[in-house]
Design an enzyme around this catalytic site. Structure first.
Site, PDB file in Angstrom:
ATOM      1  N   SER A  11      10.489   5.159   1.450  1.00  0.00           N
ATOM      2  CA  SER A  11       9.048   5.141   1.615  1.00  0.00           C
ATOM      3  C   SER A  11       8.418   4.532   0.371  1.00  0.00           C
ATOM      4  O   SER A  11       8.964   4.620  -0.731  1.00  0.00           O
ATOM      5  CB  SER A  11       8.539   6.574   1.797  1.00  0.00           C
ATOM      6  OG  SER A  11       7.145   6.638   1.621  1.00  0.00           O
ATOM      7  N   GLU A  15      13.832   5.862   6.324  1.00  0.00           N
ATOM      8  CA  GLU A  15      13.326   6.048   4.968  1.00  0.00           C
ATOM      9  C   GLU A  15      13.864   7.354   4.396  1.00  0.00           C
ATOM     10  O   GLU A  15      14.001   8.351   5.113  1.00  0.00           O
ATOM     11  CB  GLU A  15      11.797   6.095   4.963  1.00  0.00           C
ATOM     12  CG  GLU A  15      11.163   4.755   5.223  1.00  0.00           C
ATOM     13  CD  GLU A  15       9.651   4.772   5.106  1.00  0.00           C
ATOM     14  OE1 GLU A  15       9.072   3.697   4.992  1.00  0.00           O
ATOM     15  OE2 GLU A  15       9.060   5.876   5.134  1.00  0.00           O
ATOM     16  N   CYS A  51      -0.825   0.714   9.549  1.00  0.00           N
ATOM     17  CA  CYS A  51       0.267   1.521   9.013  1.00  0.00           C
ATOM     18  C   CYS A  51       1.546   0.714   8.963  1.00  0.00           C
ATOM     19  O   CYS A  51       1.573  -0.440   9.370  1.00  0.00           O
ATOM     20  CB  CYS A  51       0.411   2.857   9.739  1.00  0.00           C
ATOM     21  SG  CYS A  51      -0.766   4.082   9.082  1.00  0.00           S
TER      22      CYS A  51
END
Length: 553
Positions: A468, A442, A119
Site C-alpha cells: 500500500s 498489498e 481510488c
C-alpha cells in the site's frame, strides 16, 4: 462526430426513438454525446461524493453545448479489501475497469469522455481506457480526504493500521485505539497521505490528463465542484480542437509524470500503473527508466507515511503545478507537452509558484538529490523490485540479515503478531505475485504491524506481492520473476542471508549457485489459491510485475 453513427439518417430512426425513451429531446440528440464515466458508489470513502462531482461535470458539458450521458464503473477500496481474500481481487479490477469502459464507449459511440475516478485501481484503469479509446477526454477526481486530528497530532488511516502492532506490543490501549479509529478518517475522499489513490491522481495531473488542482484540491472543498464544472466545459473544447489522449500522453509527458513521482515520493504502486498506462499508450518505458529519472530528480516533498504532512498541506503549498514550477528552476520538466487545458505544461505552471517551502522544499535544499522510489536489481530480482526509498529509515538503507520465509501474508502476520520476528530479520513473503496470489496483494497489514511494534528501523520485508502507499519502512515489493514463475524468491530458505543495498540499487540472496540448483530440482509450487471465476482467468493471462502486471497481448 462519432455519435453520428447512432443518430443520423433514416436507418437510425429506431436509435433516436430509444434516445427519446430516456428523455432526450431532438436538440440534445443533435449535440455531441459526452460519456461521463463515474465510479460513484456507496461503500468507498473516496467515491461517496462522486455523484455531486458527476452532476457538476454534466452542468459544465451542458453549458458548453454537449449532451452528457453518465455510466458507472466498479471499484475496490484497498483499505476495506486489506488482509482478506478481497485484496486478491483489487489489482485485477484495473483491467476490468478498462475493458468495461471500452465496451460502453464503443457500443454507444460517445464523442468524448469525462472520467471521474478516485481510488487505487480506478485511476489507472480509466487512464488505460482513455489511451486505448483515444477520443477527447478529461479527468476530474473526487479529491483527497482531510487528515484527522488527535490533539495537536495529524493522523490518517496509516496510524490505524499501525495501531494493530502497537496494541499487540502493549504500546497502545484499546481505548486509545478506539479514539484513533473515530478520528483518523474525518471526511470523504481518497485517504489523506501520499498513498496510491492520491499518487495516481497527482500523476494524472502531471501527465496532462487532469486539470490543475485535480490531484490536491480536498474532496470536501467547493473548489472541487467548480473544477468538475470546468472539466465538463474543457472536454467540449478538446472535442472542438480534436485534442486526444495520445496527443497528451506522449513519451515526454510520461517523463514528466515519473519526474513528479520521484520528487514527491509517490506510492510504489505508481510504478506498476505507469508501466501499464504507457503500454496502452504505446509509449516505451521500463523499470530502468525510473532509476534514470530518479538519479537526476531531487526529492522535495515528504507526505504521510514518509513524513508528517498530508495532502491538504501540498494543496496549500501550490499543488502539482507548484511542484512543476519548482522543478523548472533546474529545467527538469518538458514544458511543451499539451494538456487537457488545451494549453501546455509551461503555460499552466508559469503563474503557480510554491507558497510554502516547508512542504515543498526548494530544489536547492532537497531531502535528497535523488527520487523517492528506487528499483533494485540482483539475483533475487533480475527483472527488478520496487522500494519507496523516501519512507525507509536511514539505518535500513543497507542491511544484511537472515531470511524468515512465509508462503502467504497470513503466515507472516501470525508470526509478527506472535512476536516471533527479531531485530535484523528479513521477512520474505512469496506466492503473492500477480499470477501466484493471484492478484498481487498489498502487504499493509504486516508492514503496519512491524511499524506499530517499533521494528520498522530493524526489520526488512521482501515480497513478490506489493505494498500500500501507506506502507513505510524497508519494504521491497514487486520482486520479479515471482515465486510461481520460478523466480529465485521461491528458493529462499529459512536463515539464508539476504543483502539489501538501496543506494546501490541491489537485492541479493547470498547462497551459492550449486546449492540453488539443488533446491530448484526439488521445487514444487503450491496449488492455485483461486480455482474458479475471474481471478482464475486473470492468473492465466497476467504477466510479471516488471511489465506493470498487464495481460499478455
Amino acid at each position: 462526430m462519432k455519435s453520428d453513427s447512432v443518430k443520423l439518417g433514416v436507418e437510425k430512426a429506431a436509435h433516436r426513438a430509444l434516445f427519446k425513451s430516456i428523455g432526450l429531446i431532438d436538440e440534445e440528440v443533435k449535440r455531441p454525446f459526452i460519456g461521463i464515466v463515474n465510479s460513484f458508489n456507496d461503500i468507498i470513502p473516496g467515491h461517496i461524493n462522486l455523484d455531486k462531482i458527476g452532476e457538476a461535470v454534466k452542468a459544465g458539458v451542458r453549458m458548453a453545448g454537449g449532451t452528457p450521458l453518465e455510466f458507472q464503473t466498479i471499484g475496490v477500496c484497498d483499505g476495506i479489501a486489506m488482509n482478506h481474500i478481497g485484496m486478491k481481487y483489487s489489482l485485477g479490477s484495473r483491467e476490468l475497469i478498462a475493458d468495461s469502459i471500452e465496451i460502453m464507449a464503443t457500443a454507444h459511440a460517445f464523442d468524448a469522455l469525462v472520467f471521474i475516478p478516485n481510488c487505487d485501481k480506478v485511476v489507472p484503469g480509466m487512464l488505460m481506457a482513455a489511451a486505448r479509446l483515444n477520443i477527447p477526454a478529461v479527468f476530474v477526481s473526487g479529491g483527497p480526504m482531510l487528515a484527522g486530528r488527535m490533539g495537536s497530532r495529524m493522523v490518517s488511516v496509516t496510524q490505524v493500521f499501525e495501531a494493530t502492532g502497537a496494541v499487540a506490543a502493549g504500546n497502545m490501549s484499546s481505548d486509545q485505539l478506539a479514539e484513533l479509529e473515530e478520528n483518523a478518517c474525518p471526511t470523504c475522499g481518497s485517504c489523506a497521505g501520499m498513498f496510491t489513490a492520491n499518487s495516481m491522481n497527482c500523476l494524472t495531473e502531471a501527465l496532462g490528463m487532469g486539470l490543475p488542482g485535480n490531484g490536491t484540491i480536498p474532496a470536501v472543498y467547493s473548489e472541487r465542484i467548480r473544477l468538475a464544472k470546468m472539466a465538463g466545459v474543457k472536454v467540449m473544447e478538446l472535442l472542438e480542437k480534436n485534442i486526444r489522449p495520445l496527443d497528451i500522453m506522449t513519451p515526454k509527458a510520461f517523463n514528466n509524470a515519473i519526474r513528479l513521482d520521484m520528487a514527491i515520493g509517490c506510492s510504489s504502486n505508481s510504478v506498476l500503473h505507469l508501466l501499464a498506462i504507457a503500454s496502452e499508450a504505446g509509449v516505451k518505458i521500463d523499470l530502468n527508466t525510473f532509476n534514470e529519472v530518479s538519479a537526476t530528480t531531487p526529492h522535495l516533498v515528504k507526505l504521510s507515511p514518509a513524513g508528517s504532512h498530508h495532502m491538504e498541506d501540498l494543496y496549500y503549498a501550490g499543488g502539482i503545478q507548484a511542484m512543476f514550477n519548482e522543478l523548472n528552476k533546474i529545467s527538469l520538466i518538458n514544458n511543451d507537452c499539451m494538456t487537457v487545458t488545451a494549453m501546455t505544461v509551461g503555460e499552466n505552471t508559469a503563474r503557480t509558484p510554491v507558497r510554502d517551502h516547508s512542504v515543498i522544499r526548494p530544489v536547492s535544499d532537497p531531502y535528497s538529490q535523488n527520487g523517492g522510489l528506487a528499483i533494485l536489481f540482483g539475483n533475487l530480482a533480475p527483472e527488478g523490485a520496487v522500494v519507496k526509498r523516501s519512507a525507509v529509515a536511514p539505518e535500513m538503507m543497507q542491511h544484511e540479515g537472515p531470511a524468515r520465509v512465509f508462503d502467504s501474508e497470513e503466515e507472516a502476520v501470525k508470526a509478527i503478531l506472535s512476536k516471533k520476528i527479531n531485530a535484523g530479520d528479513v521477512i520474505v513473503i512469496r506466492y503473492e505475485g500477480p499470477a501466484g496470489g493471484p492478484g498481487m496483494r498489498e502487504m499493509l497489514t504486516p508492514t503496519s504491524a512491524i511499524a506499530g511494534m517499533g521494528l520498522d528501523k530493524e526489520v526488512a520485508l521482501i515480497t513478490d506481492g506489493r505494498f500500500s502507499g501507506a506502507t513505510r519502512g524497508a519494504s521491497i515489493g514487486h520482486v520479479s520473476p515471482e515465486a510461481s514463475a520460478g523466480g529465485l524468491i521461491a528458493l529462499v530458505e529459512e536463515g539464508d542471508i539476504i543483502s539489501i543495498d538501496i543506494p546501490g540499487l541491489r537485492l541479493r540472496l547470498l547462497v551459492d549457485e550449486e546449492e540453488l540448483s539443488t533446491r530448484r530440482g526439488r521445487l514444487r509450487n503450491p496449488l492455485p489459491n483461486i480455482k474458479t471465476g475471474y481471478m482464475k482467468r486473470y492468473a492465466e493471462m497476467v504477466q510479471s510485475a516488471s511489465t506493470g502486471a498487464v495481460f499478455r497481448k
